[in-house]
Design an enzyme around this catalytic site. Structure first.
Site, mmCIF file in Angstrom:
data_model
loop_
_atom_site.group_PDB
_atom_site.id
_atom_site.type_symbol
_atom_site.label_atom_id
_atom_site.label_comp_id
_atom_site.label_asym_id
_atom_site.label_seq_id
_atom_site.Cartn_x
_atom_site.Cartn_y
_atom_site.Cartn_z
ATOM 1 N N ASP A 178 40.351 39.432 98.828
ATOM 2 C CA ASP A 178 39.124 39.036 99.521
ATOM 3 C C ASP A 178 37.976 39.960 99.122
ATOM 4 O O ASP A 178 36.833 39.734 99.521
ATOM 5 C CB ASP A 178 39.340 39.098 101.041
ATOM 6 C CG ASP A 178 38.165 38.518 101.813
ATOM 7 O OD1 ASP A 178 37.682 37.432 101.413
ATOM 8 O OD2 ASP A 178 37.722 39.142 102.797
ATOM 9 N N PHE B 70 35.951 38.354 107.469
ATOM 10 C CA PHE B 70 35.284 38.515 108.774
ATOM 11 C C PHE B 70 34.692 37.210 109.300
ATOM 12 O O PHE B 70 34.218 37.155 110.420
ATOM 13 C CB PHE B 70 34.112 39.518 108.630
ATOM 14 C CG PHE B 70 32.941 38.929 107.885
ATOM 15 C CD1 PHE B 70 32.972 38.814 106.515
ATOM 16 C CD2 PHE B 70 31.837 38.426 108.572
ATOM 17 C CE1 PHE B 70 31.909 38.222 105.821
ATOM 18 C CE2 PHE B 70 30.780 37.837 107.898
ATOM 19 C CZ PHE B 70 30.818 37.737 106.507
ATOM 20 N N HIS C 82 34.888 37.869 100.030
ATOM 21 C CA HIS C 82 34.710 38.775 101.179
ATOM 22 C C HIS C 82 34.387 37.989 102.459
ATOM 23 O O HIS C 82 33.373 38.216 103.104
ATOM 24 C CB HIS C 82 33.621 39.813 100.878
ATOM 25 C CG HIS C 82 33.782 41.080 101.679
ATOM 26 N ND1 HIS C 82 33.466 42.319 101.202
ATOM 27 C CD2 HIS C 82 34.235 41.305 102.945
ATOM 28 C CE1 HIS C 82 33.697 43.239 102.126
ATOM 29 N NE2 HIS C 82 34.178 42.636 103.199
ATOM 30 N N GLN C 83 35.286 37.082 102.786
ATOM 31 C CA GLN C 83 35.041 36.207 103.928
ATOM 32 C C GLN C 83 36.033 36.435 105.066
ATOM 33 O O GLN C 83 36.079 35.661 106.022
ATOM 34 C CB GLN C 83 35.101 34.736 103.487
ATOM 35 C CG GLN C 83 36.493 34.272 103.035
ATOM 36 C CD GLN C 83 36.547 32.786 102.718
ATOM 37 O OE1 GLN C 83 36.039 32.363 101.699
ATOM 38 N NE2 GLN C 83 37.163 32.000 103.590
ATOM 39 N N GLU D 48 32.140 43.600 93.443
ATOM 40 C CA GLU D 48 31.788 42.315 94.064
ATOM 41 C C GLU D 48 30.300 42.147 94.340
ATOM 42 O O GLU D 48 29.805 41.023 94.437
ATOM 43 C CB GLU D 48 32.555 42.130 95.380
ATOM 44 C CG GLU D 48 32.090 43.055 96.506
ATOM 45 C CD GLU D 48 32.906 42.889 97.779
ATOM 46 O OE1 GLU D 48 34.133 42.812 97.698
ATOM 47 O OE2 GLU D 48 32.287 42.836 98.866
ATOM 48 N N ILE E 113 43.224 46.197 112.387
ATOM 49 C CA ILE E 113 43.583 45.022 111.585
ATOM 50 C C ILE E 113 45.050 45.090 111.137
ATOM 51 O O ILE E 113 45.781 44.110 111.240
ATOM 52 C CB ILE E 113 42.635 44.882 110.365
ATOM 53 C CG1 ILE E 113 41.197 44.682 110.850
ATOM 54 C CG2 ILE E 113 43.069 43.727 109.472
ATOM 55 C CD1 ILE E 113 40.127 44.788 109.776
ATOM 56 N N ARG F 286 38.845 46.912 100.887
ATOM 57 C CA ARG F 286 37.667 47.108 100.039
ATOM 58 C C ARG F 286 38.135 47.057 98.591
ATOM 59 O O ARG F 286 39.246 47.487 98.268
ATOM 60 C CB ARG F 286 37.005 48.465 100.311
ATOM 61 C CG ARG F 286 36.188 48.512 101.595
ATOM 62 C CD ARG F 286 34.908 47.667 101.521
ATOM 63 N NE ARG F 286 34.109 47.745 102.741
ATOM 64 C CZ ARG F 286 34.217 46.932 103.784
ATOM 65 N NH1 ARG F 286 35.106 45.957 103.785
ATOM 66 N NH2 ARG F 286 33.424 47.076 104.831
ATOM 67 N N THR G 29 42.370 42.803 101.668
ATOM 68 C CA THR G 29 41.200 42.364 102.448
ATOM 69 C C THR G 29 40.425 43.606 102.915
ATOM 70 O O THR G 29 39.598 43.506 103.812
ATOM 71 C CB THR G 29 41.603 41.542 103.688
ATOM 72 O OG1 THR G 29 42.445 42.355 104.497
ATOM 73 C CG2 THR G 29 42.318 40.257 103.326
#
Ligand code: NAI
Length: 349
Positions: free
Chosen positions: A261, A301, A298-299, A266, A157, A237, A235
């Site tokens: 993110d 992905f 957490h979107q 969360e 990434i 953790r 983005t």
């Protein structure tokens, strides 16, 4: 394969859609649960030797004991990250496989979406225009061109993000304990130590896994070493950032933008529709008051390509397990601590 049953924890309609499509080739019996896996729900795995979990399902030592007692032999993660599994606790009794790569573009592009939203204040502009307020005071951004980006973690990434940011004409810095110098010179980014990355970067983006070493890598001290007015994007953790330190530095303006993110607590909130209730977490609630903080649930992905790849790889991981062969996407505490002793073709235990 027709008799093999897989129990899926923490599923949403989109999981069912993509797994349903991918399963046409495999023909497993798929059972979907809404419940998250934890100590209270582990019992639901009774009768299954294969379960599948996502980022907010927890395999703690107690859960591992329970799953093992129930005869679970494989935990198939539908994610790349595996910080939610106690790898010591499962070793030698439950195999754990993951989806190491499903679309680095999905997450890297989401990181850029957060950067550009914050920079050009799209989240604020959107509401102003809907309210017939066409004034642009307070919406001034900055050119990405010529600014310095610091990427922490240059795996799939991180590298994809560097490639995109190169297109903006940014200066590119990176830190990784295992630098890929060949890729750096080919792509035109430079490895530096963390201190230099903090001191020089206008935007810092986190793409390392959550480990003992990286927990709270962004804390009061590291923030102190950063430029005034820095933008932080996470983005990776939630626990990579000490959120309380983040808030203190948003209050002083030291951090001028945060795009998140993920959030360290969360699991109670993300992926749930809580629009009819209240946020019980004061830290999250405070974070949400800043207009220079953009939070997504957490979107990173969440693209159709990524979901199709997650479903396909997860089912293929399960098939490898059933066939009794080498589990190429297995993860155990040894791999996690970079002391993998597994040879090609071997299982972890
Ligand atoms: P990867 O395994 O390809 O790369 C991770 C890189 O981090 C490696 O190069 C590794 O050497 C480096 N690293 C390890 N320890 C480090 C440290 N102390 N400091 C800096 N770098 C360090 O992983 P990938 O696919 O690039 O994913 C990165 C992370 O992104 C995952 O671990 C996961 O937590 C998160 N992620 C988030 C998603 C989302 O939806 N928001 C989706 C997928 C992944």
């Amino acid at each position: 394969m027709k008799d093999e049953k897989i129990l899926f924890f923490d599923t949403k309609p989109y999981d069912r859609q993509f797994f349903g499509e991918a399963n046409r080739e495999y023909g497993f019996q798929l059972k979907y649960l809404n419940n998250r896996l934890n100590e209270d729900t582990a019992d639901l795995a009774r009768g299954y030797r294969i379960i599948s979990i996502f980022v907010n399902d927890m395999v703690s030592e107690a859960v591992a004991d329970k799953l093992s007692e129930l005869g679970v032999k494989l935990v198939a993660l539908r994610s790349a990250g595996y910080n939610n599994v106690d790898l010591d606790a499962v070793y030698d009794r439950i195999h754990v496989v993951r989806v190491p790569e499903y679309s680095p573009y999905a997450i890297a592009e989401h990181a850029v979406a957060l950067m550009m939203t914050l920079n050009r204040k799209i989240h604020r502009a959107y509401f102003r225009v809907r309210d017939n307020n066409f004034a642009i005071n307070g919406l001034m951004g900055f050119d990405m061109h010529g600014k310095t980006a610091g990427v922490i973690g240059t795996g799939r990434i991180g590298k994809t993000l560097l490639e995109i940011l190169k297109g903006f004409g940014m200066n590119l810095l990176a830190y990784d304990p295992k630098p890929d110098e060949e890729e750096a010179s080919g792509m035109g980014f430079k490895y530096v130590d963390l201190e230099t990355l903090y001191a020089k970067s206008d935007i810092i983006s986190l793409h390392c896994p959550l480990t003992r070493e990286t927990e709270y890598i962004i804390n009061q001290e590291s923030i102190g070493a950063m430029k005034d007015g820095v933008m932080i994007i996470n983005t990776g953790r939630g626990k990579l950032i000490d959120t309380k330190a983040l808030i203190e530095n948003l209050k002083t303006g030291k951090i001028a933008y945060a795009g998140l993110d993920v959030y360290e607590e969360e699991s109670e909130f993300f992926y749930e529709d809580l629009s009819s209730s209240f946020i019980s977490d004061d830290v999250l609630a405070r974070l949400m008051t800043f207009h220079n903080v953009v939070i997504t649930s957490h979107q990173g992905f969440f693209t159709k390509e990524a979901l199709a790849n997650i479903a396909e790889t997860t089912l293929s991981n399960v098939r490898e397990f059933i066939e009794g062969g080498y589990l190429k996407n297995e993860i155990c505490y040894r791999c996690d601590r970079d002391k993998c002793v597994k040879a090609e073709g071997e299982k972890c235990f």
